[in-house]
Design a protein around this motif. Structure first.
Motif, mmCIF file in Angstrom:
data_model
loop_
_atom_site.group_PDB
_atom_site.id
_atom_site.type_symbol
_atom_site.label_atom_id
_atom_site.label_comp_id
_atom_site.label_asym_id
_atom_site.label_seq_id
_atom_site.Cartn_x
_atom_site.Cartn_y
_atom_site.Cartn_z
ATOM 1 N N SER A 124 65.210 19.112 -23.309
ATOM 2 C CA SER A 124 66.617 19.270 -23.692
ATOM 3 C C SER A 124 67.207 17.947 -24.164
ATOM 4 O O SER A 124 67.951 17.901 -25.147
ATOM 5 N N ALA A 125 66.871 16.881 -23.443
ATOM 6 C CA ALA A 125 67.418 15.577 -23.823
ATOM 7 C C ALA A 125 66.924 15.197 -25.214
ATOM 8 O O ALA A 125 67.697 14.701 -26.046
ATOM 9 N N ALA A 145 68.807 17.255 -27.717
ATOM 10 C CA ALA A 145 70.202 16.829 -27.845
ATOM 11 C C ALA A 145 70.297 15.545 -28.665
ATOM 12 O O ALA A 145 71.178 15.407 -29.514
ATOM 13 N N SER A 195 70.444 22.270 -23.812
ATOM 14 C CA SER A 195 70.797 21.105 -24.629
ATOM 15 C C SER A 195 72.077 21.300 -25.432
ATOM 16 O O SER A 195 72.662 20.326 -25.887
ATOM 17 N N GLN A 254 75.125 19.259 -24.448
ATOM 18 C CA GLN A 254 74.882 17.820 -24.606
ATOM 19 C C GLN A 254 74.831 17.439 -26.078
ATOM 20 O O GLN A 254 75.308 16.367 -26.467
ATOM 21 N N THR A 255 74.219 18.315 -26.887
ATOM 22 C CA THR A 255 74.149 18.030 -28.324
ATOM 23 C C THR A 255 75.549 17.859 -28.882
ATOM 24 O O THR A 255 75.856 16.893 -29.590
ATOM 25 N N LEU A 296 72.194 16.990 -16.977
ATOM 26 C CA LEU A 296 71.224 18.021 -17.362
ATOM 27 C C LEU A 296 70.504 18.547 -16.126
ATOM 28 O O LEU A 296 70.286 19.746 -15.981
#
Ligand SMILES: Nc1ncnc2c1ncn2[C@@H]1O[C@H](COP(=O)(O)OP(=O)(O)OP(=O)(O)O)[C@@H](O)[C@H]1O
Ligand code: SF4
Ligand SMILES: [Mg+2]
Lengths: 327, 329
Positions: B104-105, B108, B196, B199-200, B257
């Motif tokens: 996910s990081a 993002a 994500s 965060q994105t 997250l």
């Protein structure tokens, strides 16, 4: 053919309250290696003229008329990338504030090298060697040790020296220096101007020197252009403009210089103040403040005209006799 | 440099001790650990003996010291629900969560940063407006709604992606990874996107705002006046100057997250720590909860430490000693 020719330049700002004409019919020329001083009250349009020449007007500012030519080649209508190749390489610029002109996160050597490499095909090693040489030329002591230092590790005066090195990195033919010393301590202003002038003389670089400091102009410039409300009021050799000004506005300005004083002199000793862009009077823009105004001044706008001396002034006092007021 | 690192490390240790104290308090004072171990039927004498054995009669600082020592060696006791060591449960679940958070990081950053730069530079283009409007959806829809929508479209309607689980996993020592099989990759797509999205959007908007700010500065104007190529200005000079705030937020959000993954893991039945934690809460499985708390805190602290060190690398103004030395290096 002069190095730089600006003809009938017009710059407008499109704002919510209508179009503001910031520069109106400005023409000037700078010869190879010449220093042209540009003076005038705050808001007269000096910086905007400079930014228009290097093609960096910020929206909503826009060139809406006239032509700018460099060595005969028209540059005001170039595509962004063609103009980018001229900036730095043919026309350099120095702005007022040395504290904020350098990227705080990059070493000065890197900023010099990237400038050199953007305009030449120097290798990184060659660019670095040249960067060290440039730092030496602008008077940074022990340049080979300082090359990797960051901007915050230099004093204000030293930073402005680095800025000069950056502007001169690839030997441009013209430097636009917009109040290059205003933000500096008074004690080092003269040194920096001396440095700039010396280097440019060595390399044959012309300078458009924008300043409020008539002392600096008197010592540095070859010719002077006096701006008022987005127009040129008077232009001529420095001695004649300083000693025998023709335009009533210039006379007022010169009356207000402390003799060869080194202090920054804000040019505001004439009664009244410059009109705002949305309220420029018809006819001569100076007429509400002019001690010599005539009926004609409020109606018709004077262009630069011969004055009998080397100066040209935009003033009806010098209208050739016997020419009809209106065609 | 060293002083800076040591100072940060000491802070990190302080934070972890505080969290440990909370976990310890949970462990000892929520419910009765003896009860938890021997059940209701044990006699009073048995209980007293066990108390003595467990050291529960020792003074508080001693008990806490033992708790910390045990925690450091990975011993968080037994899960009440599963009757297995908590450390084993965590070791089983940790890879799933870390892989999800990591994916996910990456997503993002890979979308948030370039889109933020683009919308910051091409401020007036309609593409930027579309991106910004769509990104608003990313912040305003709750995670579980997005997850369920994705499942409905890609698993139920199109049948392209599995709707739950990790797919096929491969063991690498105690670590089980889903990133070495096709089924594993297919399985991680939707949970990673779901996790994500928020965060994105956050990174996109932050980078955009910072870019707008930086683009107005004198050194960008001067970089233009030097005739540097646009690419060097936008992605070098400008982007680098947005990094400090971006690193801060991204760092904080990696912690976020891990926390948010609880919802995503529940929606996608992802066998990670979040799911373990939810079950632990339902059963009041205190040792698992305490261990989860310590673990999440440790990750936050580690990420923060990394962020501090990154600042140091990015911004020369923070490297104080050099300025004083005044010379080269
Ligand atoms: N973004 C803008 N929108 C509208 N008007 C503007 C804008 N930028 C500049 N102007 C106007 O253009 C005119 C000329 O400004 P300019 O900066 O060239 O003045 P200047 O002669 O350099 O003054 P100073 O000595 O204070 O630097 C000013 O009247 C100013 O108000
Ligand atoms: S044109 Fe008239 S108003 Fe303008 S400066 Fe000359 S005399 Fe004064
Ligand atoms: Mg100005």
């Amino acid at each position: 053919m002069a190095l730089l020719e600006v003809e009938h330049l017009r710059v407008e700002f499109e704002t919510r309250r209508g179009n503001l004409i910031a520069i109106d019919d400005v023409s000037l020329a700078i010869e190879e290696g010449e220093v042209l001083g540009v003076v005038g009250e705050s808001g007269a349009g000096k910086s905007i003229t400079g930014m228009a020449i290097i093609g960096l007007l910020e929206p909503p500012g826009r060139v809406t008329g006239g032509e700018i030519r460099l060595a005969g080649r028209r540059i005001d209508n170039l595509a962004y990338d063609s103009m980018r190749r001229i900036r730095g390489k043919e026309i350099g610029a120095i702005f007022q504030d040395p504290l904020t002109s350098l990227n705080p996160l990059y070493g000065v050597g890197r900023q010099l090298a990237e400038t050199i490499m953007a305009h030449t095909d120097a290798s990184p090693t060659a660019a670095r060697a040249r960067a060290i040489q440039l730092l030496g030329e602008v008077g940074i002591p022990a340049p080979e040790r300082r090359i990797d230092a960051y901007p915050h590790e230099f004093s204000g005066g030293m930073r402005q020296r680095v800025v000069i090195a950056l502007a001169l990195a690839v030997n441009p033919r013209l430097i636009i220096a917009d109040e290059p010393t205003t933000a500096l301590d008074v004690s080092i202003q003269a040194q920096i101007i001396q440095l700039l002038k010396g280097l440019c003389r060595e390399h044959g670089t012309a300078i458009m020197l924008i300043t409020h400091d008539m002392g600096v102009i008197a010592e540095t410039a070859d010719r002077v252009a006096v701006m008022y409300a987005g127009r040129i009021a008077e232009v001529g050799p420095v001695r004649d403009v300083v000693k025998s000004a023709k335009h009533p506005y210039t006379k007022g300005l010169m009356g207000s210089i402390p003799i060869m004083g080194r202090e920054v002199e804000r040019l505001s000793q004439i009664d009244g103040s410059m009109p705002r862009l949305n309220a420029i009077p018809t006819g001569c823009a100076f007429n509400p403040r002019c001690p010599d105004g005539m009926a004609r001044c409020g109606v018709e706008r004077p262009d630069l005209m011969a004055t009998g001396g080397p100066n040209r002034a935009a003033c009806w006092l010098y209208a050739p006799l016997g020419v009809a007021v209106h065609g | 440099m060293l002083a800076y690192v040591i100072q940060r490390l000491l802070q990190a240790v302080g934070v972890m001790l505080a969290v440990g104290l909370i976990a310890f308090a949970m462990f000892n004072y929520i419910g009765d650990p003896v009860n938890n171990m021997v059940g209701q039927e044990a006699s009073q004498a048995d209980r007293a003996e066990l108390r003595q054995q467990l050291g529960l009669n020792a003074p508080f600082p001693m008990q806490f010291a033992r708790f910390v020592a045990n925690a450091l060696s990975g011993d968080f006791g037994m899960s009440l629900r599963m009757q297995r060591p908590v450390a084993h449960l965590i070791a089983e679940r940790l890879p799933a969560t870390l892989e999800l958070v990591f994916a996910s990081a990456i997503l993002a950053l890979a979308f948030g940063v370039p889109l933020g730069v683009f919308t910051g530079i091409k401020r007036h283009s309609w593409v930027s407006r579309v991106i910004l409007t769509v990104s608003l959806v990313g912040v305003s829809l709750p995670t579980f709604v997005i997850g369920i929508l994705l499942i409905y479209v890609f698993a139920v309607l199109l049948g392209m992606l599995p709707s739950f689980g990790r797919g096929e996993v491969v063991k690498l020592g105690w670590w089980s990874t889903g990133l070495l099989t096709k089924a594993g990759w297919l399985a991680i797509v939707m949970p990673a996107i779901t996790l994500s999205l928020f965060q994105t959007t956050l990174i996109l908007r932050l980078v955009r705002a910072e870019m707008l700010e930086v683009m107005r500065t004198d050194f960008i104007k001067f970089a233009r006046a030097r005739g540097l190529p646009e690419r060097a200005i936008n992605f070098g000079h400008a982007l680098k100057n947005t990094l400090v705030p971006v690193i801060t937020i991204v760092g904080l959000n990696i912690g976020g997250l891990i926390a948010f993954s609880i919802i995503t893991e529940t929606v996608f039945q992802w066998p990670g720590l979040g799911a373990l934690f939810i079950q632990a809460v339902q059963f009041a499985d205190v040792p698992v909860m305490a261990a989860y708390l310590v673990l999440v805190a440790a990750m936050f602290v580690l990420v923060n430490l990394a962020v501090d060190l990154l600042y140091y690398l990015v911004d020369p103004r923070l490297r104080g000693e050099r300025a004083v030395a005044g010379g080269g290096h």
